[in-house]
Write a protein that holds these residues in place. Sequence first.
Motif, PDB file in Angstrom:
ATOM      1  N   TRP A  65       0.838  -1.203   0.000  1.00  0.00           N
ATOM      2  CA  TRP A  65       0.000   0.000   0.000  1.00  0.00           C
ATOM      3  C   TRP A  65       0.870   1.248   0.000  1.00  0.00           C
ATOM      4  CZ3 TRP A  65      -4.845   1.845  -0.473  1.00  0.00           C
ATOM      5  CH2 TRP A  65      -5.139   3.081   0.099  1.00  0.00           C
ATOM      6  N   LYS A  66       1.901   1.216   0.852  1.00  0.00           N
ATOM      7  CA  LYS A  66       2.745   2.392   1.053  1.00  0.00           C
ATOM      8  C   LYS A  66       3.717   2.592  -0.109  1.00  0.00           C
ATOM      9  CE  LYS A  66       5.868   3.986   4.625  1.00  0.00           C
ATOM     10  NZ  LYS A  66       7.180   3.609   4.212  1.00  0.00           N
ATOM     11  N   GLN A  67       4.240   1.497  -0.670  1.00  0.00           N
ATOM     12  CA  GLN A  67       5.282   1.634  -1.692  1.00  0.00           C
ATOM     13  C   GLN A  67       4.779   1.515  -3.126  1.00  0.00           C
ATOM     14  OE1 GLN A  67       8.392  -1.105  -0.661  1.00  0.00           O
ATOM     15  NE2 GLN A  67       9.019   0.108   1.108  1.00  0.00           N
ATOM     16  N   ALA A  68       3.585   0.961  -3.317  1.00  0.00           N
ATOM     17  CA  ALA A  68       3.092   0.817  -4.691  1.00  0.00           C
ATOM     18  C   ALA A  68       1.755   1.532  -4.890  1.00  0.00           C
ATOM     19  CB  ALA A  68       2.964  -0.661  -5.056  1.00  0.00           C
ATOM     20  N   VAL A  69       0.762   1.184  -4.106  1.00  0.00           N
ATOM     21  CA  VAL A  69      -0.591   1.713  -4.360  1.00  0.00           C
ATOM     22  C   VAL A  69      -0.649   3.231  -4.151  1.00  0.00           C
ATOM     23  CG1 VAL A  69      -3.017   1.560  -3.713  1.00  0.00           C
ATOM     24  CG2 VAL A  69      -1.618  -0.497  -3.742  1.00  0.00           C
ATOM     25  N   LEU A  70      -0.145   3.707  -3.009  1.00  0.00           N
ATOM     26  CA  LEU A  70      -0.213   5.149  -2.746  1.00  0.00           C
ATOM     27  C   LEU A  70       0.610   5.967  -3.741  1.00  0.00           C
ATOM     28  CD1 LEU A  70      -0.165   5.880   1.120  1.00  0.00           C
ATOM     29  CD2 LEU A  70      -1.978   6.344  -0.501  1.00  0.00           C
ATOM     30  N   PRO A  71       1.948   5.725  -3.836  1.00  0.00           N
ATOM     31  CA  PRO A  71       2.737   6.604  -4.720  1.00  0.00           C
ATOM     32  C   PRO A  71       2.519   6.377  -6.209  1.00  0.00           C
ATOM     33  CG  PRO A  71       4.155   4.931  -3.762  1.00  0.00           C
ATOM     34  CD  PRO A  71       2.811   4.753  -3.134  1.00  0.00           C
ATOM     35  N   LEU A  72       2.247   5.154  -6.626  1.00  0.00           N
ATOM     36  CA  LEU A  72       2.187   4.873  -8.068  1.00  0.00           C
ATOM     37  C   LEU A  72       0.783   4.962  -8.646  1.00  0.00           C
ATOM     38  CD1 LEU A  72       4.636   1.820  -8.285  1.00  0.00           C
ATOM     39  CD2 LEU A  72       5.139   4.223  -8.635  1.00  0.00           C
ATOM     40  N   LEU A  73      -0.236   4.860  -7.800  1.00  0.00           N
ATOM     41  CA  LEU A  73      -1.605   4.878  -8.330  1.00  0.00           C
ATOM     42  C   LEU A  73      -2.421   6.042  -7.757  1.00  0.00           C
ATOM     43  CD1 LEU A  73      -3.594   3.270 -10.147  1.00  0.00           C
ATOM     44  CD2 LEU A  73      -4.294   2.023  -8.119  1.00  0.00           C
ATOM     45  N   ILE A  74      -2.624   6.050  -6.450  1.00  0.00           N
ATOM     46  CA  ILE A  74      -3.533   7.045  -5.853  1.00  0.00           C
ATOM     47  C   ILE A  74      -2.979   8.460  -5.957  1.00  0.00           C
ATOM     48  CG2 ILE A  74      -4.624   7.763  -3.688  1.00  0.00           C
ATOM     49  CD1 ILE A  74      -4.983   4.791  -3.052  1.00  0.00           C
ATOM     50  N   PHE A  75      -1.720   8.662  -5.597  1.00  0.00           N
ATOM     51  CA  PHE A  75      -1.146  10.021  -5.655  1.00  0.00           C
ATOM     52  C   PHE A  75      -0.984  10.515  -7.092  1.00  0.00           C
ATOM     53  CE2 PHE A  75       1.090   9.424  -1.308  1.00  0.00           C
ATOM     54  CZ  PHE A  75      -0.113   9.671  -0.655  1.00  0.00           C
ATOM     55  N   LYS A  76      -0.897   9.581  -8.049  1.00  0.00           N
ATOM     56  CA  LYS A  76      -0.786  10.003  -9.456  1.00  0.00           C
ATOM     57  C   LYS A  76      -2.155  10.398  -9.999  1.00  0.00           C
ATOM     58  CE  LYS A  76       3.564   8.452 -10.757  1.00  0.00           C
ATOM     59  NZ  LYS A  76       4.433   7.851 -11.717  1.00  0.00           N
ATOM     60  N   LEU A  77      -3.196   9.715  -9.516  1.00  0.00           N
ATOM     61  CA  LEU A  77      -4.548  10.049  -9.965  1.00  0.00           C
ATOM     62  C   LEU A  77      -5.083  11.269  -9.212  1.00  0.00           C
ATOM     63  CD1 LEU A  77      -6.363   6.607 -10.341  1.00  0.00           C
ATOM     64  CD2 LEU A  77      -5.883   8.258 -12.146  1.00  0.00           C
ATOM     65  N   LEU A  78      -4.769  11.322  -7.900  1.00  0.00           N
ATOM     66  CA  LEU A  78      -5.245  12.420  -7.055  1.00  0.00           C
ATOM     67  C   LEU A  78      -4.046  13.090  -6.379  1.00  0.00           C
ATOM     68  CD1 LEU A  78      -8.040  10.272  -5.393  1.00  0.00           C
ATOM     69  CD2 LEU A  78      -8.442  12.025  -7.111  1.00  0.00           C
ATOM     70  N   PRO A  79      -3.292  13.914  -7.144  1.00  0.00           N
ATOM     71  CA  PRO A  79      -2.058  14.485  -6.578  1.00  0.00           C
ATOM     72  C   PRO A  79      -2.302  15.354  -5.339  1.00  0.00           C
ATOM     73  CG  PRO A  79      -2.342  15.114  -8.880  1.00  0.00           C
ATOM     74  CD  PRO A  79      -3.555  14.368  -8.510  1.00  0.00           C
ATOM     75  N   GLN A  80      -3.515  15.893  -5.210  1.00  0.00           N
ATOM     76  CA  GLN A  80      -3.791  16.765  -4.050  1.00  0.00           C
ATOM     77  C   GLN A  80      -3.673  16.029  -2.717  1.00  0.00           C
ATOM     78  OE1 GLN A  80      -5.882  16.006  -6.483  1.00  0.00           O
ATOM     79  NE2 GLN A  80      -7.967  15.667  -5.794  1.00  0.00           N
ATOM     80  N   LEU A  81      -3.746  14.690  -2.766  1.00  0.00           N
ATOM     81  CA  LEU A  81      -3.614  13.891  -1.536  1.00  0.00           C
ATOM     82  C   LEU A  81      -2.148  13.601  -1.201  1.00  0.00           C
ATOM     83  CD1 LEU A  81      -6.352  11.129  -1.975  1.00  0.00           C
ATOM     84  CD2 LEU A  81      -6.445  13.115  -0.484  1.00  0.00           C
ATOM     85  N   GLY A  82      -1.257  13.752  -2.184  1.00  0.00           N
ATOM     86  CA  GLY A  82       0.133  13.314  -2.022  1.00  0.00           C
ATOM     87  C   GLY A  82       1.091  14.421  -1.637  1.00  0.00           C
ATOM     88  N   PRO A  83       2.392  14.104  -1.673  1.00  0.00           N
ATOM     89  CA  PRO A  83       3.399  15.100  -1.276  1.00  0.00           C
ATOM     90  C   PRO A  83       3.604  16.217  -2.301  1.00  0.00           C
ATOM     91  CG  PRO A  83       4.454  13.047  -1.943  1.00  0.00           C
ATOM     92  CD  PRO A  83       2.980  12.802  -2.013  1.00  0.00           C
ATOM     93  N   LYS A  84       3.122  15.998  -3.557  1.00  0.00           N
ATOM     94  CA  LYS A  84       3.266  17.053  -4.582  1.00  0.00           C
ATOM     95  C   LYS A  84       1.877  17.452  -5.079  1.00  0.00           C
ATOM     96  CE  LYS A  84       7.674  15.128  -6.045  1.00  0.00           C
ATOM     97  NZ  LYS A  84       8.326  14.249  -7.014  1.00  0.00           N
ATOM     98  N   PRO A  85       1.156  18.267  -4.310  1.00  0.00           N
ATOM     99  CA  PRO A  85      -0.242  18.585  -4.669  1.00  0.00           C
ATOM    100  C   PRO A  85      -0.372  19.437  -5.930  1.00  0.00           C
ATOM    101  CG  PRO A  85       0.393  19.679  -2.619  1.00  0.00           C
ATOM    102  CD  PRO A  85       1.558  18.873  -3.044  1.00  0.00           C
ATOM    103  N   ASP A  86       0.759  20.092  -6.362  1.00  0.00           N
ATOM    104  CA  ASP A  86       0.674  20.976  -7.542  1.00  0.00           C
ATOM    105  C   ASP A  86       0.795  20.212  -8.865  1.00  0.00           C
ATOM    106  OD1 ASP A  86       0.534  23.013  -5.719  1.00  0.00           O
ATOM    107  OD2 ASP A  86       2.721  23.308  -5.693  1.00  0.00           O
ATOM    108  N   GLU A  87       1.186  18.954  -8.795  1.00  0.00           N
ATOM    109  CA  GLU A  87       1.366  18.174 -10.033  1.00  0.00           C
ATOM    110  C   GLU A  87       0.031  17.884 -10.704  1.00  0.00           C
ATOM    111  OE1 GLU A  87       3.495  14.561  -9.590  1.00  0.00           O
ATOM    112  OE2 GLU A  87       5.441  15.548  -9.742  1.00  0.00           O
ATOM    113  N   LEU A  88       0.087  17.691 -12.040  1.00  0.00           N
ATOM    114  CA  LEU A  88      -1.139  17.334 -12.769  1.00  0.00           C
ATOM    115  C   LEU A  88      -1.414  15.828 -12.607  1.00  0.00           C
ATOM    116  CD1 LEU A  88      -0.646  19.330 -16.071  1.00  0.00           C
ATOM    117  CD2 LEU A  88      -2.329  19.789 -14.288  1.00  0.00           C
TER     118      LEU A  88
END
Lengths: 242, 201
Positions: A65-88
Amino acid sequence: MADAEQSSQLIILGLSLNPQVVGLWLQAALTFAILSFLIGDNPVYKFAEHLFVGISAGYGVVIVWKQAVLPLLIFKLLPQLGPKPDELADYWVLIPGLLGLMMLARFIPRYDWLSRYPIAFTVGLFMGAGIPAVVQMNLLQQAQATMKPVLGLGSIEWGLALSCLVVLVGVICTLTYFYFSRPHEGVLGVTSKIGIWFLMVAFGAGFGNTVMARMSLLIGRVEFLLYEWMPIVSVHLSKYVQ
Amino acid sequence: MIVQFFVPHAVGTQGYELLLQWARIVGAFALVLGIGSLFRTHWDKIRRRRPQYGYSAVTLLSFGLMVWAGIVYGTGEGGLGQRLTEMQNGTAFEWLFDNVQVPLDATMFSLLAFFIASAAYRTFRARNVEATLLLVTAVIVMLGRVPIGEMIYEKMPEVYEWIMQYPAVAGKRGILFGVALGSIATSLRIILGIERSHLGG
Protein backbone atom coordinates in the motif's frame (compact mmCIF):
# COMPACT_ATOMS: atom_id res chain seq x y z
CA MET A 1 9.11 16.95 30.22
CA ALA A 2 6.56 15.36 32.49
CA ASP A 3 3.97 15.60 29.68
CA ALA A 4 6.37 13.90 27.26
CA GLU A 5 7.00 11.11 29.76
CA GLN A 6 3.27 10.77 30.36
CA SER A 7 2.57 10.56 26.60
CA SER A 8 5.14 7.77 26.17
CA GLN A 9 3.27 5.59 28.66
CA LEU A 10 0.53 3.12 27.76
CA ILE A 11 -2.40 3.25 30.16
CA ILE A 12 -4.01 -0.20 30.31
CA LEU A 13 -6.61 -0.97 33.00
CA GLY A 14 -5.35 1.97 35.05
CA LEU A 15 -1.75 0.69 34.94
CA SER A 16 0.86 3.01 33.45
CA LEU A 17 3.18 0.94 31.25
CA ASN A 18 6.23 1.89 29.22
CA PRO A 19 5.69 0.67 25.60
CA GLN A 20 9.36 -0.37 25.37
CA VAL A 21 9.10 -2.56 28.46
CA VAL A 22 5.80 -4.04 27.26
CA GLY A 23 7.52 -4.71 23.91
CA LEU A 24 10.42 -6.53 25.59
CA TRP A 25 8.05 -8.74 27.57
CA LEU A 26 6.01 -9.44 24.46
CA GLN A 27 9.15 -10.35 22.48
CA ALA A 28 10.26 -12.73 25.24
CA ALA A 29 6.82 -14.33 25.50
CA LEU A 30 6.63 -14.88 21.74
CA THR A 31 10.19 -16.25 21.63
CA PHE A 32 9.31 -18.80 24.32
CA ALA A 33 6.01 -19.57 22.57
CA ILE A 34 7.80 -20.51 19.35
CA LEU A 35 10.60 -22.40 21.15
CA SER A 36 7.94 -24.41 23.01
CA PHE A 37 7.55 -26.40 19.77
CA LEU A 38 10.76 -28.22 20.73
CA ILE A 39 8.80 -30.15 23.36
CA GLY A 40 6.01 -30.86 20.86
CA ASP A 41 3.07 -29.19 19.13
CA ASN A 42 1.04 -27.23 21.67
CA PRO A 43 -1.64 -24.47 21.82
CA VAL A 44 0.85 -21.75 22.77
CA TYR A 45 2.97 -22.51 19.69
CA LYS A 46 -0.12 -22.68 17.48
CA PHE A 47 -1.26 -19.28 18.78
CA ALA A 48 2.15 -17.74 18.00
CA GLU A 49 2.24 -19.44 14.59
CA HIS A 50 -1.15 -18.06 13.56
CA LEU A 51 -0.25 -14.66 14.96
CA PHE A 52 2.88 -14.74 12.78
CA VAL A 53 0.85 -15.53 9.65
CA GLY A 54 -1.62 -12.71 10.32
CA ILE A 55 1.01 -10.13 11.22
CA SER A 56 3.22 -11.02 8.23
CA ALA A 57 0.30 -10.85 5.79
CA GLY A 58 -0.72 -7.50 7.28
CA TYR A 59 2.85 -6.24 7.00
CA GLY A 60 2.94 -7.23 3.32
CA VAL A 61 -0.31 -5.38 2.63
CA VAL A 62 0.90 -2.22 4.38
CA ILE A 63 4.23 -2.23 2.53
CA VAL A 64 2.54 -2.72 -0.86
CA TRP A 65 0.00 0.00 0.00
CA LYS A 66 2.75 2.39 1.05
CA GLN A 67 5.28 1.63 -1.69
CA ALA A 68 3.09 0.82 -4.69
CA VAL A 69 -0.59 1.71 -4.36
CA LEU A 70 -0.21 5.15 -2.75
CA PRO A 71 2.74 6.60 -4.72
CA LEU A 72 2.19 4.87 -8.07
CA LEU A 73 -1.61 4.88 -8.33
CA ILE A 74 -3.53 7.04 -5.85
CA PHE A 75 -1.15 10.02 -5.66
CA LYS A 76 -0.79 10.00 -9.46
CA LEU A 77 -4.55 10.05 -9.96
CA LEU A 78 -5.24 12.42 -7.05
CA PRO A 79 -2.06 14.49 -6.58
CA GLN A 80 -3.79 16.77 -4.05
CA LEU A 81 -3.61 13.89 -1.54
CA GLY A 82 0.13 13.31 -2.02
CA PRO A 83 3.40 15.10 -1.28
CA LYS A 84 3.27 17.05 -4.58
CA PRO A 85 -0.24 18.58 -4.67
CA ASP A 86 0.67 20.98 -7.54
CA GLU A 87 1.37 18.17 -10.03
CA LEU A 88 -1.14 17.33 -12.77
CA ALA A 89 -3.03 14.06 -12.52
CA ASP A 90 -1.53 11.20 -14.57
CA TYR A 91 -4.45 9.28 -16.04
CA TRP A 92 -2.18 6.71 -17.78
CA VAL A 93 -2.03 4.81 -14.50
CA LEU A 94 -5.69 3.94 -15.07
CA ILE A 95 -4.42 1.24 -17.48
CA PRO A 96 -2.54 -0.80 -14.83
CA GLY A 97 -5.33 0.05 -12.38
CA LEU A 98 -7.85 -1.48 -14.77
CA LEU A 99 -5.58 -4.49 -15.37
CA GLY A 100 -5.32 -4.90 -11.59
CA LEU A 101 -9.10 -4.80 -11.23
CA MET A 102 -9.34 -7.43 -13.98
CA MET A 103 -7.08 -9.62 -11.84
CA LEU A 104 -9.74 -9.49 -9.11
CA ALA A 105 -12.24 -11.00 -11.56
CA ARG A 106 -10.86 -14.36 -10.40
CA PHE A 107 -13.20 -14.01 -7.44
CA ILE A 108 -16.20 -14.14 -9.84
CA PRO A 109 -16.21 -17.52 -11.67
CA ARG A 110 -18.30 -16.15 -14.55
CA TYR A 111 -15.74 -13.44 -15.36
CA ASP A 112 -12.53 -15.12 -14.27
CA TRP A 113 -11.29 -15.20 -17.88
CA LEU A 114 -10.68 -11.45 -17.52
CA SER A 115 -7.78 -12.19 -15.18
CA ARG A 116 -5.84 -13.74 -18.07
CA TYR A 117 -5.07 -10.29 -19.51
CA PRO A 118 -3.17 -8.94 -16.47
CA ILE A 119 -1.44 -12.33 -16.08
CA ALA A 120 -0.39 -12.26 -19.75
CA PHE A 121 0.82 -8.66 -19.33
CA THR A 122 2.90 -9.46 -16.24
CA VAL A 123 4.33 -12.72 -17.57
CA GLY A 124 5.18 -11.17 -20.95
CA LEU A 125 6.81 -8.18 -19.28
CA PHE A 126 9.03 -10.23 -17.01
CA MET A 127 9.89 -12.77 -19.70
CA GLY A 128 10.96 -9.94 -22.02
CA ALA A 129 12.94 -8.20 -19.31
CA GLY A 130 14.32 -11.51 -18.04
CA ILE A 131 15.89 -12.93 -21.21
CA PRO A 132 18.63 -10.28 -21.70
CA ALA A 133 19.28 -10.11 -17.95
CA VAL A 134 19.61 -13.89 -17.62
CA VAL A 135 21.84 -14.16 -20.70
CA GLN A 136 24.07 -11.39 -19.45
CA MET A 137 24.29 -12.24 -15.73
CA ASN A 138 23.77 -15.99 -15.50
CA LEU A 139 25.43 -17.07 -18.73
CA LEU A 140 27.97 -14.62 -20.12
CA GLN A 141 29.32 -13.20 -16.87
CA GLN A 142 29.42 -16.62 -15.22
CA ALA A 143 31.20 -18.13 -18.24
CA GLN A 144 33.67 -15.25 -18.24
CA ALA A 145 34.36 -15.75 -14.52
CA THR A 146 34.91 -19.46 -15.13
CA MET A 147 37.55 -18.91 -17.81
CA LYS A 148 39.97 -16.82 -15.77
CA PRO A 149 43.53 -16.67 -17.23
CA VAL A 150 45.40 -19.44 -15.45
CA LEU A 151 48.91 -18.38 -16.45
CA GLY A 152 48.33 -14.62 -16.13
CA LEU A 153 50.37 -12.00 -17.93
CA GLY A 154 53.34 -11.61 -15.60
CA SER A 155 54.45 -13.78 -12.71
CA ILE A 156 52.40 -16.91 -12.08
CA GLU A 157 50.68 -17.42 -8.73
CA TRP A 158 50.52 -21.20 -8.72
CA GLY A 159 47.97 -21.42 -5.90
CA LEU A 160 45.57 -19.06 -7.66
CA ALA A 161 46.17 -20.73 -11.03
CA LEU A 162 45.34 -24.13 -9.56
CA SER A 163 42.20 -22.78 -7.89
CA CYS A 164 41.05 -21.26 -11.20
CA LEU A 165 41.65 -24.63 -12.87
CA VAL A 166 39.55 -26.30 -10.16
CA VAL A 167 36.64 -23.97 -11.05
CA LEU A 168 37.04 -24.56 -14.80
CA VAL A 169 37.25 -28.35 -14.46
CA GLY A 170 34.45 -28.34 -11.87
CA VAL A 171 32.03 -26.37 -14.06
CA ILE A 172 32.73 -28.49 -17.15
CA CYS A 173 32.35 -31.74 -15.20
CA THR A 174 29.14 -30.53 -13.51
CA LEU A 175 27.70 -29.59 -16.90
CA THR A 176 28.57 -33.01 -18.31
CA TYR A 177 26.65 -34.60 -15.42
CA PHE A 178 23.55 -32.71 -16.61
CA TYR A 179 24.09 -33.81 -20.20
CA PHE A 180 21.62 -36.64 -20.69
CA SER A 181 21.65 -37.00 -24.50
CA ARG A 182 24.33 -39.74 -24.28
CA PRO A 183 24.86 -42.52 -21.75
CA HIS A 184 27.35 -41.65 -19.02
CA GLU A 185 30.05 -44.11 -20.11
CA GLY A 186 33.77 -43.79 -20.88
CA VAL A 187 35.13 -40.23 -20.69
CA LEU A 188 31.62 -38.84 -20.11
CA GLY A 189 31.17 -41.30 -17.25
CA VAL A 190 34.38 -40.13 -15.56
CA THR A 191 33.65 -36.42 -16.00
CA SER A 192 30.06 -36.78 -14.82
CA LYS A 193 31.33 -38.67 -11.76
CA ILE A 194 33.71 -35.81 -10.96
CA GLY A 195 30.75 -33.46 -11.62
CA ILE A 196 28.76 -35.24 -8.90
CA TRP A 197 31.66 -34.71 -6.48
CA PHE A 198 31.64 -30.98 -7.17
CA LEU A 199 27.87 -30.93 -6.73
CA MET A 200 28.25 -32.69 -3.38
CA VAL A 201 30.80 -30.10 -2.26
CA ALA A 202 28.38 -27.32 -3.31
CA PHE A 203 25.47 -28.98 -1.46
CA GLY A 204 27.62 -29.57 1.62
CA ALA A 205 28.72 -25.93 1.62
CA GLY A 206 25.09 -24.82 1.19
CA PHE A 207 23.99 -27.08 4.03
CA GLY A 208 26.78 -25.86 6.35
CA ASN A 209 25.97 -22.24 5.59
CA THR A 210 22.25 -22.78 6.19
CA VAL A 211 22.88 -24.45 9.55
CA MET A 212 25.18 -21.64 10.65
CA ALA A 213 22.70 -18.96 9.52
CA ARG A 214 19.97 -20.61 11.63
CA MET A 215 22.45 -20.92 14.51
CA SER A 216 23.22 -17.22 14.38
CA LEU A 217 19.47 -16.48 14.53
CA LEU A 218 19.19 -18.75 17.56
CA ILE A 219 22.18 -17.06 19.20
CA GLY A 220 20.47 -13.71 18.52
CA ARG A 221 17.31 -14.83 20.33
CA VAL A 222 19.29 -16.25 23.27
CA GLU A 223 21.30 -13.02 23.48
CA PHE A 224 18.06 -11.04 23.51
CA LEU A 225 16.70 -13.14 26.36
CA LEU A 226 19.94 -12.93 28.36
CA TYR A 227 21.01 -9.35 27.81
CA GLU A 228 17.80 -7.43 27.09
CA TRP A 229 14.95 -9.27 28.74
CA MET A 230 16.65 -10.75 31.83
CA PRO A 231 17.82 -7.34 33.16
CA ILE A 232 14.17 -6.12 32.97
CA VAL A 233 13.04 -9.27 34.80
CA SER A 234 15.59 -8.74 37.56
CA VAL A 235 14.53 -5.07 37.94
CA HIS A 236 10.86 -6.05 38.24
CA LEU A 237 11.65 -8.92 40.61
CA SER A 238 13.76 -6.68 42.84
CA LYS A 239 10.80 -4.25 43.10
CA TYR A 240 8.52 -7.04 44.33
CA VAL A 241 11.16 -8.45 46.69
CA GLN A 242 11.60 -5.03 48.33
CA MET B 1 11.32 -5.24 -23.26
CA ILE B 2 13.97 -7.19 -25.16
CA VAL B 3 14.40 -4.46 -27.78
CA GLN B 4 14.97 -1.70 -25.19
CA PHE B 5 17.93 -3.72 -23.82
CA PHE B 6 19.71 -3.42 -27.18
CA VAL B 7 18.52 0.12 -28.04
CA PRO B 8 19.36 2.31 -25.06
CA HIS B 9 17.30 5.29 -26.28
CA ALA B 10 15.62 7.55 -23.73
CA VAL B 11 12.16 6.59 -25.01
CA GLY B 12 12.92 2.88 -24.57
CA THR B 13 14.38 3.36 -21.09
CA GLN B 14 11.43 5.51 -19.94
CA GLY B 15 8.98 3.02 -21.41
CA TYR B 16 10.79 0.20 -19.62
CA GLU B 17 10.60 2.01 -16.26
CA LEU B 18 6.95 2.92 -16.86
CA LEU B 19 6.04 -0.70 -17.60
CA LEU B 20 7.88 -1.88 -14.49
CA GLN B 21 5.83 0.61 -12.43
CA TRP B 22 2.65 -0.68 -14.05
CA ALA B 23 3.70 -4.23 -13.17
CA ARG B 24 4.08 -3.17 -9.53
CA ILE B 25 0.54 -1.75 -9.59
CA VAL B 26 -0.86 -4.95 -11.12
CA GLY B 27 1.19 -6.94 -8.58
CA ALA B 28 -0.45 -5.00 -5.75
CA PHE B 29 -3.85 -6.22 -6.96
CA ALA B 30 -2.46 -9.76 -7.17
CA LEU B 31 -1.65 -9.44 -3.47
CA VAL B 32 -5.35 -8.70 -2.87
CA LEU B 33 -6.07 -12.09 -4.49
CA GLY B 34 -3.71 -13.82 -2.09
CA ILE B 35 -5.07 -12.01 0.95
CA GLY B 36 -8.61 -12.73 -0.24
CA SER B 37 -7.78 -16.43 -0.37
CA LEU B 38 -6.26 -16.32 3.14
CA PHE B 39 -9.29 -14.43 4.44
CA ARG B 40 -11.76 -16.81 2.78
CA THR B 41 -10.02 -19.93 4.15
CA HIS B 42 -9.91 -18.68 7.73
CA TRP B 43 -13.36 -17.04 7.67
CA ASP B 44 -14.85 -20.29 6.38
CA LYS B 45 -13.18 -22.17 9.24
CA ILE B 46 -14.62 -19.75 11.80
CA ARG B 47 -18.12 -19.72 10.22
CA ARG B 48 -18.37 -23.50 10.17
CA ARG B 49 -16.86 -23.79 13.68
CA ARG B 50 -14.27 -26.26 12.40
CA PRO B 51 -11.77 -27.76 14.91
CA GLN B 52 -9.33 -25.16 16.23
CA TYR B 53 -11.17 -22.29 14.55
CA GLY B 54 -9.97 -19.99 17.32
CA TYR B 55 -6.51 -19.90 15.74
CA SER B 56 -8.05 -18.68 12.50
CA ALA B 57 -9.58 -15.83 14.48
CA VAL B 58 -6.08 -15.02 15.80
CA THR B 59 -4.77 -14.85 12.20
CA LEU B 60 -7.59 -12.58 11.00
CA LEU B 61 -7.45 -10.32 14.06
CA SER B 62 -3.67 -9.93 13.91
CA PHE B 63 -3.90 -9.26 10.17
CA GLY B 64 -6.55 -6.59 10.79
CA LEU B 65 -4.52 -5.07 13.61
CA MET B 66 -1.38 -4.77 11.45
CA VAL B 67 -3.32 -3.26 8.52
CA TRP B 68 -5.07 -0.84 10.86
CA ALA B 69 -1.78 0.15 12.47
CA GLY B 70 -0.04 0.61 9.12
CA ILE B 71 -2.69 2.15 6.90
CA VAL B 72 -5.22 3.87 9.14
CA TYR B 73 -2.81 4.86 11.89
CA GLY B 74 0.07 5.70 9.52
CA THR B 75 3.51 4.16 8.96
CA GLY B 76 5.56 7.20 9.80
CA GLU B 77 6.97 8.48 6.51
CA GLY B 78 5.78 10.24 3.41
CA GLY B 79 2.46 11.70 2.24
CA LEU B 80 -0.76 10.46 3.69
CA GLY B 81 1.01 8.14 6.11
CA GLN B 82 3.06 10.97 7.58
CA ARG B 83 0.08 13.27 7.98
CA LEU B 84 -1.89 10.56 9.74
CA THR B 85 1.09 9.82 11.98
CA GLU B 86 1.47 13.46 12.90
CA MET B 87 -2.11 13.47 14.13
CA GLN B 88 -1.41 10.43 16.26
CA ASN B 89 1.17 9.79 18.93
CA GLY B 90 3.86 7.33 17.69
CA THR B 91 3.61 4.54 15.17
CA ALA B 92 1.87 1.40 16.30
CA PHE B 93 2.97 -0.26 13.05
CA GLU B 94 6.67 0.01 13.92
CA TRP B 95 5.99 -1.17 17.46
CA LEU B 96 4.15 -4.24 16.16
CA PHE B 97 6.87 -4.92 13.60
CA ASP B 98 9.72 -4.67 16.14
CA ASN B 99 8.03 -6.48 18.99
CA VAL B 100 5.88 -9.08 17.26
CA GLN B 101 7.00 -9.79 13.71
CA VAL B 102 10.79 -9.63 14.15
CA PRO B 103 11.00 -11.97 17.20
CA LEU B 104 8.48 -14.39 15.69
CA ASP B 105 10.32 -14.45 12.38
CA ALA B 106 13.79 -14.90 13.93
CA THR B 107 12.68 -17.56 16.43
CA MET B 108 10.67 -19.47 13.82
CA PHE B 109 13.73 -19.73 11.57
CA SER B 110 16.09 -20.42 14.47
CA LEU B 111 13.93 -23.47 15.27
CA LEU B 112 15.22 -24.95 12.03
CA ALA B 113 18.70 -25.11 13.56
CA PHE B 114 17.48 -27.87 15.88
CA PHE B 115 15.63 -29.76 13.17
CA ILE B 116 18.45 -29.52 10.62
CA ALA B 117 20.98 -30.69 13.22
CA SER B 118 18.72 -33.56 14.24
CA ALA B 119 18.03 -34.58 10.63
CA ALA B 120 21.74 -34.37 9.78
CA TYR B 121 22.67 -36.55 12.77
CA ARG B 122 20.18 -39.20 11.69
CA THR B 123 20.91 -39.21 7.95
CA PHE B 124 24.52 -38.13 7.42
CA ARG B 125 26.51 -41.29 6.96
CA ALA B 126 29.81 -41.53 5.06
CA ARG B 127 28.65 -44.54 3.02
CA ASN B 128 30.40 -43.65 -0.26
CA VAL B 129 32.65 -40.96 -1.78
CA GLU B 130 29.76 -38.60 -2.57
CA ALA B 131 28.23 -38.78 0.92
CA THR B 132 31.69 -38.38 2.49
CA LEU B 133 32.39 -35.27 0.41
CA LEU B 134 29.04 -33.76 1.43
CA LEU B 135 29.65 -34.55 5.10
CA VAL B 136 33.26 -33.33 5.19
CA THR B 137 32.43 -30.10 3.33
CA ALA B 138 29.48 -29.35 5.60
CA VAL B 139 31.61 -29.93 8.72
CA ILE B 140 34.47 -27.75 7.42
CA VAL B 141 32.05 -24.94 6.45
CA MET B 142 30.35 -25.07 9.86
CA LEU B 143 33.63 -25.12 11.76
CA GLY B 144 35.25 -22.52 9.51
CA ARG B 145 32.67 -19.91 10.53
CA VAL B 146 33.11 -20.23 14.30
CA PRO B 147 36.10 -19.64 16.60
CA ILE B 148 36.22 -23.29 17.71
CA GLY B 149 37.17 -24.26 14.15
CA GLU B 150 40.28 -22.11 14.33
CA MET B 151 41.08 -23.62 17.73
CA ILE B 152 40.94 -27.14 16.24
CA TYR B 153 43.01 -26.27 13.18
CA GLU B 154 44.38 -22.76 12.72
CA LYS B 155 43.91 -22.74 8.94
CA MET B 156 40.27 -23.85 9.13
CA PRO B 157 38.88 -20.37 8.16
CA GLU B 158 41.20 -20.32 5.13
CA VAL B 159 40.09 -23.81 4.07
CA TYR B 160 36.46 -22.64 4.47
CA GLU B 161 37.15 -19.56 2.32
CA TRP B 162 38.82 -21.67 -0.38
CA ILE B 163 35.93 -24.16 -0.51
CA MET B 164 33.38 -21.35 -0.77
CA GLN B 165 35.35 -19.49 -3.47
CA TYR B 166 36.37 -22.37 -5.75
CA PRO B 167 34.93 -25.93 -5.65
CA ALA B 168 31.54 -24.86 -4.22
CA VAL B 169 31.31 -22.09 -6.84
CA ALA B 170 32.07 -24.63 -9.58
CA GLY B 171 29.18 -26.88 -8.52
CA LYS B 172 26.76 -23.96 -8.08
CA ARG B 173 27.77 -22.45 -11.40
CA GLY B 174 27.04 -25.72 -13.20
CA ILE B 175 23.52 -25.66 -11.74
CA LEU B 176 23.15 -21.96 -12.54
CA PHE B 177 23.97 -22.55 -16.22
CA GLY B 178 21.25 -25.18 -16.38
CA VAL B 179 18.74 -22.88 -14.66
CA ALA B 180 19.63 -19.99 -16.99
CA LEU B 181 19.26 -22.08 -20.14
CA GLY B 182 15.99 -23.54 -18.84
CA SER B 183 14.53 -20.14 -17.98
CA ILE B 184 15.52 -18.71 -21.39
CA ALA B 185 13.92 -21.68 -23.16
CA THR B 186 10.74 -21.32 -21.07
CA SER B 187 10.62 -17.55 -21.66
CA LEU B 188 10.89 -18.05 -25.41
CA ARG B 189 8.18 -20.72 -25.33
CA ILE B 190 5.87 -18.33 -23.44
CA ILE B 191 6.62 -15.36 -25.72
CA LEU B 192 6.04 -17.46 -28.85
CA GLY B 193 2.78 -18.83 -27.43
CA ILE B 194 3.96 -22.47 -27.28
CA GLU B 195 3.67 -22.58 -23.50
CA ARG B 196 0.26 -21.45 -22.19
CA SER B 197 -0.09 -23.21 -18.86
CA HIS B 198 0.12 -19.87 -16.96
CA LEU B 199 -3.15 -18.86 -18.65
CA GLY B 200 -4.83 -22.11 -17.71
CA GLY B 201 -4.68 -23.34 -21.33
